[in-house]
Enzyme design. Sequence first.
Site, mmCIF file in Angstrom:
data_model
loop_
_atom_site.group_PDB
_atom_site.id
_atom_site.type_symbol
_atom_site.label_atom_id
_atom_site.label_comp_id
_atom_site.label_asym_id
_atom_site.label_seq_id
_atom_site.Cartn_x
_atom_site.Cartn_y
_atom_site.Cartn_z
ATOM 1 N N GLY A 79 0.711 -1.245 -0.227
ATOM 2 C CA GLY A 79 -0.146 -0.155 -0.144
ATOM 3 C C GLY A 79 0.998 1.283 -0.065
ATOM 4 N N SER A 80 0.102 2.169 -0.354
ATOM 5 C CA SER A 80 1.093 3.651 -0.527
ATOM 6 C C SER A 80 0.145 4.365 -0.772
ATOM 7 C CB SER A 80 2.265 3.866 -0.588
ATOM 8 O OG SER A 80 2.964 4.746 -0.929
ATOM 9 N N ARG A 81 0.600 5.415 -2.025
ATOM 10 C CA ARG A 81 -0.190 6.432 -2.795
ATOM 11 C C ARG A 81 0.303 6.673 -4.254
ATOM 12 N NH1 ARG A 81 0.208 12.249 -0.669
ATOM 13 N NH2 ARG A 81 1.344 12.835 -2.813
#
Length: 215
Positions: free
Chosen positions: A184-186
Amino acid sequence: MPHRSLSEEPGRVRFARGASPWVVPTVATAALSLAKARRSGRWAAVAVPTTVLAAGMLWFFRDPDREIATGRVISPADGVVQSIMPWADGRTRVAIFMSPLNVHVNRAPVAGTVRSLEHVPGGYVPAFNKESENNERVVWHFDSELGDIEMVQIAGTVARRIVPYVPQGCKVEQGERIGLIRFGSRVDVYLPEGIEPAVEVGQPTTAGVTRLDRD
């Protein structure tokens, strides 16, 4: 909304490329501990957490096939729209936050050629933090019918590895798998000047399916 095929079979789930360093050891450890637990009750204490961890890895690295939506710009990531920000050059940045529960495989927001692909070293601030703009990231530029389209994969606190699938100069179809952010992240997409976003802050997005631009 009309869709087109990318030789995918909606409903089929595969595992993400680049997942094996995480999946193989955890699944092997879980299998070994389960086998030993059948012969010794003391191994049950080990088998339970390792099995849970292995199941979590299999879930985290799932990569489902999808029907790809039509639109000028589609979402490259599963997640939630974190912010929509006008940029000084007339573009609009749509930031999509990916939690560890989302599919981590990112897809091309447009069809075109990967003009440049740049890895930028940085920190690992949580991706929902404003300071995450200085995090480890990979900056993509696509030559498309809309001109230059910029997309940025940003690593977060847990996501410490971004794995591109395609090289600079490669032609990609809209919705094609192009990379993986582990855990996950952006992902940010910059809509060209004159293109209004069709999404709102807080709206869930699905990679390859959610349209980002408005007619």
